[in-house]
Design a protein around this motif. Structure first.
Motif, PDB file in Angstrom:
ATOM      1  N   ALA A   1      47.187  84.924  91.381  1.00 38.22           N
ATOM      2  CA  ALA A   1      46.601  83.704  90.813  1.00 38.22           C
ATOM      3  C   ALA A   1      45.078  83.810  90.803  1.00 38.22           C
ATOM      4  O   ALA A   1      44.467  84.090  91.833  1.00 38.22           O
ATOM      5  CB  ALA A   1      47.034  82.484  91.614  1.00 38.22           C
ATOM      6  N   PRO A   2      44.449  83.570  89.656  1.00 39.87           N
ATOM      7  CA  PRO A   2      42.988  83.653  89.577  1.00 39.87           C
ATOM      8  C   PRO A   2      42.316  82.417  90.165  1.00 39.87           C
ATOM      9  O   PRO A   2      42.974  81.429  90.501  1.00 39.87           O
ATOM     10  CB  PRO A   2      42.737  83.746  88.073  1.00 39.87           C
ATOM     11  N   ALA A   3      41.007  82.468  90.275  1.00 38.81           N
ATOM     12  CA  ALA A   3      40.238  81.330  90.765  1.00 38.81           C
ATOM     13  C   ALA A   3      40.565  80.096  89.928  1.00 38.81           C
ATOM     14  O   ALA A   3      40.707  80.163  88.708  1.00 38.81           O
ATOM     15  CB  ALA A   3      38.747  81.642  90.688  1.00 38.81           C
ATOM     16  N   GLY A   4      40.677  78.971  90.604  1.00 41.40           N
ATOM     17  CA  GLY A   4      41.062  77.742  89.934  1.00 41.40           C
ATOM     18  C   GLY A   4      42.543  77.460  90.024  1.00 41.40           C
ATOM     19  O   GLY A   4      42.969  76.308  89.865  1.00 41.40           O
ATOM     20  N   TYR A   5      43.341  78.504  90.269  1.00 40.36           N
ATOM     21  CA  TYR A   5      44.787  78.339  90.406  1.00 40.36           C
ATOM     22  C   TYR A   5      45.308  78.893  91.732  1.00 40.36           C
ATOM     23  O   TYR A   5      46.516  78.886  91.953  1.00 40.36           O
ATOM     24  CB  TYR A   5      45.517  79.054  89.268  1.00 40.36           C
ATOM     25  N   ALA A   6      44.431  79.365  92.582  1.00 40.79           N
ATOM     26  CA  ALA A   6      44.861  80.097  93.768  1.00 40.79           C
ATOM     27  C   ALA A   6      45.278  79.155  94.903  1.00 40.79           C
ATOM     28  O   ALA A   6      44.807  79.270  96.047  1.00 40.79           O
ATOM     29  CB  ALA A   6      43.766  81.046  94.227  1.00 40.79           C
ATOM     30  N   SER A   7      46.148  78.212  94.597  1.00 37.41           N
ATOM     31  CA  SER A   7      46.751  77.364  95.617  1.00 37.41           C
ATOM     32  C   SER A   7      48.086  76.864  95.082  1.00 37.41           C
ATOM     33  O   SER A   7      48.267  76.699  93.873  1.00 37.41           O
ATOM     34  CB  SER A   7      45.856  76.177  95.967  1.00 37.41           C
ATOM     35  N   HIS A   8      49.002  76.617  95.988  1.00 32.49           N
ATOM     36  CA  HIS A   8      50.298  76.078  95.571  1.00 32.49           C
ATOM     37  C   HIS A   8      50.120  74.709  94.914  1.00 32.49           C
ATOM     38  O   HIS A   8      50.827  74.376  93.950  1.00 32.49           O
ATOM     39  CB  HIS A   8      51.232  75.960  96.777  1.00 32.49           C
ATOM     40  N   GLU A   9      49.178  73.914  95.426  1.00 28.78           N
ATOM     41  CA  GLU A   9      48.993  72.569  94.894  1.00 28.78           C
ATOM     42  C   GLU A   9      48.544  72.605  93.438  1.00 28.78           C
ATOM     43  O   GLU A   9      49.073  71.870  92.583  1.00 28.78           O
ATOM     44  CB  GLU A   9      47.978  71.811  95.754  1.00 28.78           C
ATOM     45  N   ALA A  10      47.551  73.463  93.143  1.00 29.91           N
ATOM     46  CA  ALA A  10      47.037  73.530  91.770  1.00 29.91           C
ATOM     47  C   ALA A  10      48.090  74.068  90.813  1.00 29.91           C
ATOM     48  O   ALA A  10      48.271  73.547  89.699  1.00 29.91           O
ATOM     49  CB  ALA A  10      45.785  74.411  91.729  1.00 29.91           C
ATOM     50  N   LEU A  11      48.806  75.096  91.227  1.00 30.05           N
ATOM     51  CA  LEU A  11      49.826  75.675  90.365  1.00 30.05           C
ATOM     52  C   LEU A  11      50.987  74.710  90.153  1.00 30.05           C
ATOM     53  O   LEU A  11      51.515  74.582  89.039  1.00 30.05           O
ATOM     54  CB  LEU A  11      50.326  76.988  90.973  1.00 30.05           C
ATOM     55  N   THR A  12      51.389  74.019  91.221  1.00 29.21           N
ATOM     56  CA  THR A  12      52.504  73.079  91.101  1.00 29.21           C
ATOM     57  C   THR A  12      52.146  71.929  90.167  1.00 29.21           C
ATOM     58  O   THR A  12      52.964  71.510  89.322  1.00 29.21           O
ATOM     59  CB  THR A  12      52.893  72.535  92.487  1.00 29.21           C
ATOM     60  N   GLU A  13      50.942  71.400  90.300  1.00 27.22           N
ATOM     61  CA  GLU A  13      50.530  70.290  89.441  1.00 27.22           C
ATOM     62  C   GLU A  13      50.555  70.696  87.966  1.00 27.22           C
ATOM     63  O   GLU A  13      51.058  69.956  87.109  1.00 27.22           O
ATOM     64  CB  GLU A  13      49.130  69.817  89.831  1.00 27.22           C
ATOM     65  N   ALA A  14      50.029  71.872  87.671  1.00 24.81           N
ATOM     66  CA  ALA A  14      50.003  72.327  86.281  1.00 24.81           C
ATOM     67  C   ALA A  14      51.409  72.651  85.782  1.00 24.81           C
ATOM     68  O   ALA A  14      51.767  72.342  84.640  1.00 24.81           O
ATOM     69  CB  ALA A  14      49.093  73.542  86.150  1.00 24.81           C
ATOM     70  N   ALA A  15      52.232  73.281  86.644  1.00 23.93           N
ATOM     71  CA  ALA A  15      53.587  73.645  86.236  1.00 23.93           C
ATOM     72  C   ALA A  15      54.452  72.413  86.014  1.00 23.93           C
ATOM     73  O   ALA A  15      55.315  72.385  85.129  1.00 23.93           O
ATOM     74  CB  ALA A  15      54.224  74.554  87.283  1.00 23.93           C
ATOM     75  N   ALA A  16      54.223  71.374  86.790  1.00 20.75           N
ATOM     76  CA  ALA A  16      55.034  70.161  86.675  1.00 20.75           C
ATOM     77  C   ALA A  16      54.819  69.442  85.350  1.00 20.75           C
ATOM     78  O   ALA A  16      55.688  68.673  84.914  1.00 20.75           O
ATOM     79  CB  ALA A  16      54.728  69.223  87.834  1.00 20.75           C
ATOM     80  N   ALA A  17      53.687  69.701  84.705  1.00 19.09           N
ATOM     81  CA  ALA A  17      53.383  69.040  83.438  1.00 19.09           C
ATOM     82  C   ALA A  17      54.132  69.653  82.261  1.00 19.09           C
ATOM     83  O   ALA A  17      54.122  69.100  81.153  1.00 19.09           O
ATOM     84  CB  ALA A  17      51.878  69.085  83.177  1.00 19.09           C
ATOM     85  N   GLN A  18      54.793  70.787  82.472  1.00 20.30           N
ATOM     86  CA  GLN A  18      55.474  71.481  81.385  1.00 20.30           C
ATOM     87  C   GLN A  18      56.896  70.952  81.187  1.00 20.30           C
ATOM     88  O   GLN A  18      57.591  70.664  82.162  1.00 20.30           O
ATOM     89  CB  GLN A  18      55.583  72.976  81.689  1.00 20.30           C
ATOM     90  N   PRO A  19      57.360  70.871  79.970  1.00 21.09           N
ATOM     91  CA  PRO A  19      58.790  70.642  79.755  1.00 21.09           C
ATOM     92  C   PRO A  19      59.578  71.913  80.069  1.00 21.09           C
ATOM     93  O   PRO A  19      59.027  73.027  80.053  1.00 21.09           O
ATOM     94  CB  PRO A  19      58.876  70.297  78.261  1.00 21.09           C
ATOM     95  N   VAL A  20      60.833  71.747  80.354  1.00 18.61           N
ATOM     96  CA  VAL A  20      61.686  72.899  80.683  1.00 18.61           C
ATOM     97  C   VAL A  20      61.697  73.889  79.520  1.00 18.61           C
ATOM     98  O   VAL A  20      61.923  73.515  78.367  1.00 18.61           O
ATOM     99  CB  VAL A  20      63.117  72.426  80.996  1.00 18.61           C
ATOM    100  N   GLY A  21      61.434  75.155  79.830  1.00 17.43           N
ATOM    101  CA  GLY A  21      61.497  76.216  78.830  1.00 17.43           C
ATOM    102  C   GLY A  21      60.216  76.443  78.059  1.00 17.43           C
ATOM    103  O   GLY A  21      60.134  77.390  77.268  1.00 17.43           O
TER     104      GLY A  21
END
Length: 565
Positions: free
Chosen positions: A350-370
């Motif tokens: 994970a690059p800078a700006g995404y290098a935490s579970h919290e940041a990645l989870t927040e961004a991933a949760a915004a996606q629809p399935v698939g």
């Protein structure tokens, strides 16, 4: 709300030995209230690159630990938990222990670990082999091939394959790579049983580890003839295992004066028979009823469920009479990496700006399935179930120049849920129903992950009502050993806790995941069950390159480590 200790109450201590640390928990017997906890980090952690004794490199796929780190948990975590609880140590009547498994070590007849003998400290095979020591895959392959060739009656109870993680593969590796250590070892013992031995001075073998990790079925171990066919000197292996078997919740003995001094508890306090971290958690989660699958999700995932009868389930870790609780047939399956996969991505990809579970989870949760267009295989640490092959490795398919870190992170989360669904479907096909999931462990706080599991598996998902599931489970067994309850189900009903149906599957997302899961299954079978052995070839190329770069990673012991081609 803080729970206070009452002057007339009785208490037990549960001690959970994990992969990186040990945790002690003080629990009230009447209602399971948790009054104090403490964690002690292992000083040596996991030795997977170098041996702590002398700094020499270890070969690929090794994972060792120092048994002194376990004693330090008794010396530090237990007194600290007692201090935090405000409980008078004289009111503690029982101690229970669980450990990750199969974590196993060679000892002398009196329990002295071979790695503590001065002349053997530089010999890696003398140390504790952690559950994720996967260097015994070649031995596991031979164990399985011979079992099927001879039509051994026990092989079906383990889904047709014994894991490289279990006692026999690790024991055979020990014999073939360092026969001197093998012959010096009077006992080959699970860490849980060894710690209980340290606490009460009495050697016992718990039926859970003996059944799932030690191939003890229908009152016996594999035959001497079978073991001799693997290697003539392996014929005596059962003699190293064959300690007194005891059921879960039984009293192994009383706390010795030495162990009382370590822990701050009273001499003679009841010590429960040892247990495995996942299996003991079923009692904490009130998950002993058949059909309730308990998933202990941390660095890896272990899944356990009780059934009413024995069934052969392809790729399972085993089915054992009384392996979870007396009176039921306990089934175990697992995934060798779950949280470790997510942690790897955060730490290394994970690059800078995404290098935490919290940041990645927040961004991933915004996606629809698939929406990410990806599917991954959750084999970063091999596959425990259903393929039982630790030479397999991870795969991500569908990457493009538009792929972003949250896309990959979500695909990795989903891959572990697909692996769990594969296991649930294998249970169902064998006639072992799974009606609901109950999750325990460190990953329960990730709401996105929990909802993904509910949607992918199409089952309601509950959460154990304690953040210390294994330690609470061990405390429940300690209460039974101390005579406070007649059996583990009764103690579980009074002391365990669970919040049921916290997450419900969403029908629309579940349908969308069906399409992705179908692709996962195709990928799974292509690399794991088909003719394509690319992942195995890549592993062989990697190991050969490492040997060429460092042909003598263990100095004088290199030949015994099996690192010379």
């Amino acid at each position: 709300m803080k729970v206070s200790a009452g002057s007339g109450d009785r208490y037990v201590v549960g001690i959970d030995f994990g992969t990186l640390s040990g945790r002690a928990l003080v629990v009230r017997i009447d209602d399971g209230a948790e009054l104090g906890t403490a964690v002690h980090q292992y000083r040596h952690g996991v030795m997977d690159t170098v041996l702590a004794a002398d700094g020499r490199p270890l070969p690929a796929d090794w994972a060792l630990q120092d048994p002194e780190d376990y004693r330090d948990v008794l010396r530090h975590a237990v007194p600290a938990a007692l201090a935090a609880s405000g409980v008078d140590p004289a009111r503690v009547v029982g101690v229970g222990v669980d450990v990750t498994a199969c974590t196993v070590l060679p000892t002398l007849a009196d329990g002295t670990p071979l790695c503590e003998l001065p002349e053997l400290r530089s010999r890696p095979h003398a140390w504790v082999k952690l559950w994720k020591h996967h260097a015994a895959q070649p031995q596991a392959d031979r164990i399985n091939a011979l079992a099927h060739e001879r039509d051994e009656p026990w092989i079906g109870r383990y889904g047709g394959r014994i894991s490289a993680e279990w006692q026999y593969a690790k024991g055979l590796q020990l014999l073939e790579e360092d026969p001197e250590i093998y012959h010096r070892a009077d006992r080959w013992i699970e860490a849980a049983d060894w710690i209980v031995w340290q606490l009460c001075g009495v050697e016992t073998r718990n039926v859970c580890a003996a059944g799932y990790k030690g191939i003890h079925q229908d009152g016996r171990y594999p035959s001497r003839d079978y073991l001799a066919a693997l290697h003539p000197d392996f014929a005596d292996f059962v003699a190293k295992l064959n300690g007194p078997l005891a059921p879960l919740g039984a009293r192994a003995g009383g706390l010795t004066a030495r162990a009382a001094a370590w822990t701050g508890l009273s001499e003679g306090v009841a010590v429960a028979v040892g247990n495995v971290d996942a299996h003991v958690t079923a009692a904490a989660a009130q998950g002993l009823e058949p059909g309730r699958l308990v998933a202990i999700m941390g660095t890896s995932t272990c899944l356990v469920v009780n059934g009413t009868r024995p069934a052969e389930v392809t790729g399972m870790c085993g089915v054992v009479d009384g392996g979870i609780s007396a009176g039921s047939w306990g089934y175990e399956a697992g995934q060798s990496a779950v949280g470790d996969i997510f942690g790897w991505f955060v730490a290394h990809a994970a690059p800078a700006g995404y290098a935490s579970h919290e940041a990645l989870t927040e961004a991933a949760a915004a996606q629809p399935v698939g929406a990410h267009g990806l599917v991954a295989l959750d084999w970063w640490n091999g596959n425990r179930s259903l393929l039982v092959n630790h030479d397999l490795s991870g795969v991500v398919v569908g990457l493009t120049l538009a792929t972003r870190p949250p896309d990959v992170y979500r695909a990795l989360l989903e891959s572990t849920a697909y692996g769990t669904r594969m296991i649930i479907e294998a249970f169902a096909e064998a006639g072992v129903p799974v009606r609901e999931l109950i999750v325990a462990g460190g990953l329960t706080g990730n709401r996105l992950l929990m909802q993904i599991y509910a949607d992918v598996t199409k089952r309601p998902l509950g959460i154990v009502g304690s953040t210390q599931g294994p330690a609470l489970g061990s405390a429940i067994h300690a209460a039974v050993a101390a005579g406070a309850y007649p059996d583990v189900p009764a103690a579980s009903a009074a002391m365990g806790r669970v919040d049921r149906d916290v997450y419900q599957p969403d029908p629309e997302r579940a349908r969308a995941y069906d399409a992705l899961y179908a692709e996962y299954r195709r990928l799974h079978d292509h690399f794991g069950r088909g003719a394509e052995d690319m992942l195995l070839r890549l592993r062989a190329i990697r190991n050969a390159a490492r040997r060429a770069a460092d042909p003598d990673p263990a100095g004088p012991a290199a030949v015994s480590l099996g690192v010379v081609a």
